[in-house]
Design an enzyme around this catalytic site. Structure first.
Site, PDB file in Angstrom:
ATOM      1  N   ALA A   9       0.825  -1.210   0.000  1.00  0.00           N
ATOM      2  CA  ALA A   9       0.000   0.000   0.000  1.00  0.00           C
ATOM      3  C   ALA A   9       0.857   1.258   0.000  1.00  0.00           C
ATOM      4  O   ALA A   9       0.508   2.264   0.613  1.00  0.00           O
ATOM      5  CB  ALA A   9      -0.938  -0.004   1.204  1.00  0.00           C
ATOM      6  N   GLY A  13       1.380   1.140  -5.257  1.00  0.00           N
ATOM      7  CA  GLY A  13       0.292   0.213  -4.979  1.00  0.00           C
ATOM      8  C   GLY A  13      -1.040   0.931  -4.866  1.00  0.00           C
ATOM      9  O   GLY A  13      -2.047   0.503  -5.450  1.00  0.00           O
ATOM     10  N   ALA A 137       4.445   9.168  -8.486  1.00  0.00           N
ATOM     11  CA  ALA A 137       3.425   9.050  -7.446  1.00  0.00           C
ATOM     12  C   ALA A 137       4.077   9.178  -6.077  1.00  0.00           C
ATOM     13  O   ALA A 137       5.245   8.833  -5.896  1.00  0.00           O
ATOM     14  CB  ALA A 137       2.693   7.716  -7.548  1.00  0.00           C
ATOM     15  N   LYS A 196      16.302   1.678 -16.350  1.00  0.00           N
ATOM     16  CA  LYS A 196      15.807   2.331 -15.136  1.00  0.00           C
ATOM     17  C   LYS A 196      16.809   2.197 -14.003  1.00  0.00           C
ATOM     18  O   LYS A 196      17.022   3.136 -13.223  1.00  0.00           O
ATOM     19  CB  LYS A 196      14.455   1.748 -14.728  1.00  0.00           C
ATOM     20  CG  LYS A 196      13.835   2.498 -13.554  1.00  0.00           C
ATOM     21  CD  LYS A 196      12.459   2.001 -13.206  1.00  0.00           C
ATOM     22  CE  LYS A 196      11.898   2.809 -12.036  1.00  0.00           C
ATOM     23  NZ  LYS A 196      10.575   2.319 -11.603  1.00  0.00           N
ATOM     24  N   ASN A 204      19.294   8.447  -7.469  1.00  0.00           N
ATOM     25  CA  ASN A 204      18.875   8.145  -6.094  1.00  0.00           C
ATOM     26  C   ASN A 204      19.977   8.381  -5.066  1.00  0.00           C
ATOM     27  O   ASN A 204      19.770   9.128  -4.098  1.00  0.00           O
ATOM     28  CB  ASN A 204      18.330   6.719  -6.016  1.00  0.00           C
ATOM     29  CG  ASN A 204      16.870   6.637  -6.406  1.00  0.00           C
ATOM     30  OD1 ASN A 204      15.987   6.655  -5.573  1.00  0.00           O
ATOM     31  ND2 ASN A 204      16.613   6.550  -7.706  1.00  0.00           N
ATOM     32  N   ASN A 214      15.549  16.219  -7.188  1.00  0.00           N
ATOM     33  CA  ASN A 214      16.271  15.750  -8.372  1.00  0.00           C
ATOM     34  C   ASN A 214      16.893  16.887  -9.176  1.00  0.00           C
ATOM     35  O   ASN A 214      18.021  16.783  -9.663  1.00  0.00           O
ATOM     36  CB  ASN A 214      15.325  14.953  -9.275  1.00  0.00           C
ATOM     37  CG  ASN A 214      14.857  13.660  -8.641  1.00  0.00           C
ATOM     38  OD1 ASN A 214      15.279  13.304  -7.544  1.00  0.00           O
ATOM     39  ND2 ASN A 214      13.973  12.957  -9.321  1.00  0.00           N
ATOM     40  N   GLU A 276      16.402   1.194  -0.797  1.00  0.00           N
ATOM     41  CA  GLU A 276      16.678   0.148  -1.781  1.00  0.00           C
ATOM     42  C   GLU A 276      18.111   0.236  -2.307  1.00  0.00           C
ATOM     43  O   GLU A 276      18.406  -0.223  -3.407  1.00  0.00           O
ATOM     44  CB  GLU A 276      15.668   0.253  -2.928  1.00  0.00           C
ATOM     45  CG  GLU A 276      14.255  -0.044  -2.472  1.00  0.00           C
ATOM     46  CD  GLU A 276      13.186   0.246  -3.511  1.00  0.00           C
ATOM     47  OE1 GLU A 276      12.272  -0.576  -3.671  1.00  0.00           O
ATOM     48  OE2 GLU A 276      13.264   1.312  -4.154  1.00  0.00           O
TER      49      GLU A 276
END
Length: 313
Positions: A9, A13, A137, A196, A204, A214, A276
């Site tokens: 979520a 998502g 998003a 990507k 990142n 950015n 990540e």
């Protein structure tokens, strides 16, 4: 009406849940709540034009999935895994005992490494699809997605040699119900995943160490160019041809097009969530090591990013 299960979520998502529900699809959102029953959940959705809408979806947790799956898991047309990369394998392991092999699983994770782990765990009997997502998003609050920028959901079979998965990917695109989120089939998704990854491996960690949106990376173009040059050397050594013809131009265009955005890695760091980094910078360095490259600029950047995360912790 088709039925989708969306796992995770977070921003993506909730974005896909909202748009699929708006397209009159039956959407189930797997969340981390502890309720054991399926409950209606309202998404406070801000569309790309700024209008706001309340969207209802069905929310459930893993125990509810396990309870219901024997009777209706096979009725889903697709499962969208929208978790962070570090949560992907554990999420699939929680679903797997009741996961019908004929229901395609679409992986939306950033970076690389998590897709391989999921595909290996599920084995060749399951239809594993992977996607490169460029939609913008974010969540302004839990279950309150904001569609911040138009992009593309480009997907294909994670194993290009698996005919059934390729067929499933093409069917997914043909039956995609919402024109508001563009969906494109890729016969070989791996060059798109690498493209990507390459862009993320520059933007990142740089935004993390400079603590900036950015667009401010345009003030650090010499460093950007050096990082891209090392990536080009790596890609050449791996015999990977990206869809874009000029990675330097591509990276700078993304920086400028998303100038006001806060990268997902910086958002995670600011919120105290795991990042990540292991699936972006560390994955790049691991691939470089396999072909005998060192990539000193990326090594320094990785070390600086680790230091930033250690300070935050």
């Amino acid at each position: 009406m088709s039925k989708y299960l969306i796992v995770g979520a977070g921003a993506l998502g909730c974005l896909y849940a909202a748009e699929l529900a708006r397209a009159q699809q039956q959407v189930y959102l797997l969340v981390r709540d502890t309720q054991a029953n399926i409950q209606t959940r309202e998404l406070a959705y801000t569309r790309i034009d700024g209008t706001q809408e309340s969207i209802q979806v069905q929310a459930l947790d893993t125990p509810a999935w396990r309870q219901q799956a024997p009777t209706w898991a096979a009725t889903f047309c697709g499962i969208i895994l929208a978790t962070k990369a570090q949560d992907a394998l554990a999420s699939v392991q929680a679903l797997a005992p009741q996961l019908p092999p004929q229901v395609p699983v679409l992986l939306l994770q950033n970076g690389m490494g998590s897709q391989q782990a999921v595909a290996q765990y599920l084995g060749g009997q399951h239809l594993v699809l992977a996607a490169s997502v460029t939609e913008g998003a974010y969540l302004k609050a839990p279950f309150s997605p904001v569609h911040a920028g138009r992009g593309v959901l480009r997907l294909g079979a994670f194993d290009p040699e698996q005919t059934k998965a390729q067929d499933a990917a093409q069917a997914w695109v043909r039956t995609w119900p919402t024109a508001h989120l563009k969906c494109i089939y890729a016969q070989d998704i791996h060059p798109w995943l690498w493209q990507k990854l390459a862009i993320n491996a520059v933007i990142n960690p740089l935004t993390l160490i400079y603590n900036c949106p950015n667009g401010e990376l345009m003030q650090h173009l010499p460093q950007v160019r050096l990082l891209v040059e090392e990536l080009q050397t790596l890609l050449q050594s791996l015999a990977i041809q990206l869809p874009c013809t000029d990675l330097q131009t591509c990276v700078q265009e993304v920086i400028q097009a998303t100038a006001g955005n806060i990268s997902s890695m910086l958002q995670d760091q600011r919120a105290g969530r795991p990042t990540e980094l292991a699936y972006i910078s560390a994955y790049v360095l691991a691939c470089a090591k396999q072909v005998g490259l060192t990539l000193p600029a990326h090594v320094r950047l990785y070390q600086q990013a680790q230091a930033c995360l250690a300070i935050k912790d």
